[in-house]
Design an enzyme around this catalytic site. Structure first.
Site, PDB file in Angstrom:
ATOM      1  N   SER A  40       0.793  -1.181   0.076  1.00 54.82           N
ATOM      2  CA  SER A  40      -0.071   0.213  -0.060  1.00 54.82           C
ATOM      3  C   SER A  40       1.201   1.052   0.337  1.00 54.82           C
ATOM      4  CB  SER A  40      -1.180   0.238   0.844  1.00 54.82           C
ATOM      5  OG  SER A  40      -0.490  -0.056   2.704  1.00 54.82           O
ATOM      6  N   THR A  41       2.001   0.897   0.618  1.00 56.57           N
ATOM      7  CA  THR A  41       3.334   2.203   0.696  1.00 56.57           C
ATOM      8  C   THR A  41       3.487   2.535  -0.855  1.00 56.57           C
ATOM      9  OG1 THR A  41       3.101   2.091   3.130  1.00 56.57           O
ATOM     10  CG2 THR A  41       5.063   3.832   1.952  1.00 56.57           C
ATOM     11  N   ASP A  97      10.978   0.993  -1.858  1.00 57.63           N
ATOM     12  CA  ASP A  97       9.571  -0.207  -1.762  1.00 57.63           C
ATOM     13  C   ASP A  97       9.397   0.100   0.022  1.00 57.63           C
ATOM     14  OD1 ASP A  97       8.854  -2.423  -1.768  1.00 57.63           O
ATOM     15  OD2 ASP A  97       9.813  -3.530  -2.000  1.00 57.63           O
ATOM     16  N   GLY A  99       4.686  -8.782   3.423  1.00 52.67           N
ATOM     17  CA  GLY A  99       3.639  -9.092   4.171  1.00 52.67           C
ATOM     18  C   GLY A  99       2.378  -9.198   3.094  1.00 52.67           C
ATOM     19  N   GLU A 129      10.770  -8.608  -4.803  1.00 57.97           N
ATOM     20  CA  GLU A 129      11.547  -7.275  -4.048  1.00 57.97           C
ATOM     21  C   GLU A 129      13.429  -7.225  -3.409  1.00 57.97           C
ATOM     22  OE1 GLU A 129       7.423  -5.419  -2.237  1.00 57.97           O
ATOM     23  OE2 GLU A 129       8.589  -7.166  -0.962  1.00 57.97           O
ATOM     24  N   LYS A 150       5.659   1.088  12.305  1.00 53.44           N
ATOM     25  CA  LYS A 150       6.857   0.362  11.255  1.00 53.44           C
ATOM     26  C   LYS A 150       8.125   0.387  12.236  1.00 53.44           C
ATOM     27  CE  LYS A 150       3.942  -1.150   7.936  1.00 53.44           C
ATOM     28  NZ  LYS A 150       4.005  -0.456   6.505  1.00 53.44           N
TER      29      LYS A 150
HETATM   30  C1  5RP Z   1       5.472  -6.747   0.152  1.00 44.77           C
HETATM   31  C2  5RP Z   1       6.128  -5.879   0.694  1.00 44.77           C
HETATM   32  C3  5RP Z   1       5.246  -4.748   1.378  1.00 44.77           C
HETATM   33  O1  5RP Z   1       6.660  -3.677   1.330  1.00 44.77           O
HETATM   34  C4  5RP Z   1       5.293  -4.567   2.707  1.00 44.77           C
HETATM   35  O2  5RP Z   1       4.573  -5.699   2.888  1.00 44.77           O
HETATM   36  C5  5RP Z   1       5.019  -3.036   3.492  1.00 44.77           C
HETATM   37  O3  5RP Z   1       3.323  -3.917   3.149  1.00 44.77           O
HETATM   38  P1  5RP Z   1       2.309  -1.843   3.169  1.00 44.77           P
HETATM   39  O4  5RP Z   1       3.192  -1.137   2.085  1.00 44.77           O
HETATM   40  O5  5RP Z   1       1.306  -2.259   2.218  1.00 44.77           O
HETATM   41  O6  5RP Z   1       2.469  -1.590   4.659  1.00 44.77           O
HETATM   42  O7  5RP Z   1       7.149  -6.685   1.381  1.00 44.77           O
HETATM   43  O8  5RP Z   1       5.757  -8.517  -0.050  1.00 44.77           O
END
Ligand code: 5RP
Length: 226
Positions: free
Chosen positions: A30-31, A83, A98, A105, A123
């Site tokens: 989402s970020t 990322d 997640g 990645e 985080k």
């Molecule tokens: C996906 C990831 C995402 O960067 C991580 O889960 C963070 O996600 P979000 O920005 O939705 O909190 O590693 O594999």
């Protein structure tokens, strides 16, 4: 300020690092999606970049925004990858995956000159492990790997998508490992990397160059010591 606003701030600060002519790795989650939206807006305004997405979802989003998307085999260098993360500790070690995309990645980040990590305030953690560590495994090995993860001190569970096991973009499975606290991330990372059947784990060690955290007091920035 909401978590969404913190993510947006961090994404906006990261996108300022993108310059004309760069090859840019686009993260997942989402970020990262907020960051991709901002990149799309800059491309509409004339920014000239090539993007390497880290998931099918990000590729679809980027294409929809008119960003030029290529595969890893079409570039010789990735200048910068941006990322998200699930956790980041004071040593800038990360837990990612997640969203189940940590394999691609990690490959993209490992081939990048620079990795910028963006996240909301929550985080940042003193110690990794409250977030369940995602481990991508080949389906054939998944059952046999569960007791191996237990022996490492984790409570493992195969990630589900409704009634079916969740499948990654590479058609593998994810075992989410609840450690509670990971005392020695380097040791766990090495042990998992050496386990036959494990494709990739979500510990990113010595990969982040810059961490940008959106907080109520603005964007906090942490840079890797040279
Ligand atoms: C996906 C990831 C995402 O960067 C991580 O889960 C963070 O996600 P979000 O920005 O939705 O909190 O590693 O594999």
């Amino acid at each position: 300020m909401t978590e969404d606003e913190q993510k947006q701030m961090a994404a906006a600060a990261a996108v300022e690092h993108i310059k004309d002519g760069m090859v840019v790795g686009l993260g997942t989650g989402s970020t990262a999606a907020k960051m991709v939206d901002l990149v799309g807006a800059r491309v509409k305004d004339g920014l000239d970049i090539i993007a390497v997405p880290t998931s099918e979802a990000t590729a679809a989003q980027a294409r929809g925004l008119g960003i030029k998307v290529v595969g890893l085999d079409e570039v010789s260098v990735i200048d910068l990858t941006i990322d998200g993360t699930d956790e980041v500790d004071p040593q800038m070690r990360l837990i990612k995956g997640g969203g189940g995309a940590h394999l691609r990645e990690k490959i993209v980040a490992s081939l990048s000159d620079k990795m910028i990590v963006i996240a909301e305030n929550k985080k940042m953690v003193d110690q990794l492990g409250a977030f369940k560590l995602p481990v991508e495994v080949i389906p054939f090995a998944s059952g046999a790997l569960l007791p191996k993860m237990e022996a490492l001190g984790a409570e493992p569970a195969i990630r589900m998508n409704g009634d079916e096991p969740f499948r990654t973009d590479e058609n593998n499975l994810i075992i989410d490992c609840a450690f509670g606290k990971i005392e020695d991330p380097e040791a766990i990372a090495l042990t998992l990397s050496l386990m036959p059947g494990v494709v990739e784990h979500g510990l990113f060690i010595d990969m982040a160059d810059l961490v940008l955290i959106g907080t109520d007091e603005g964007v906090k920035s942490f840079e890797k010591a040279e």
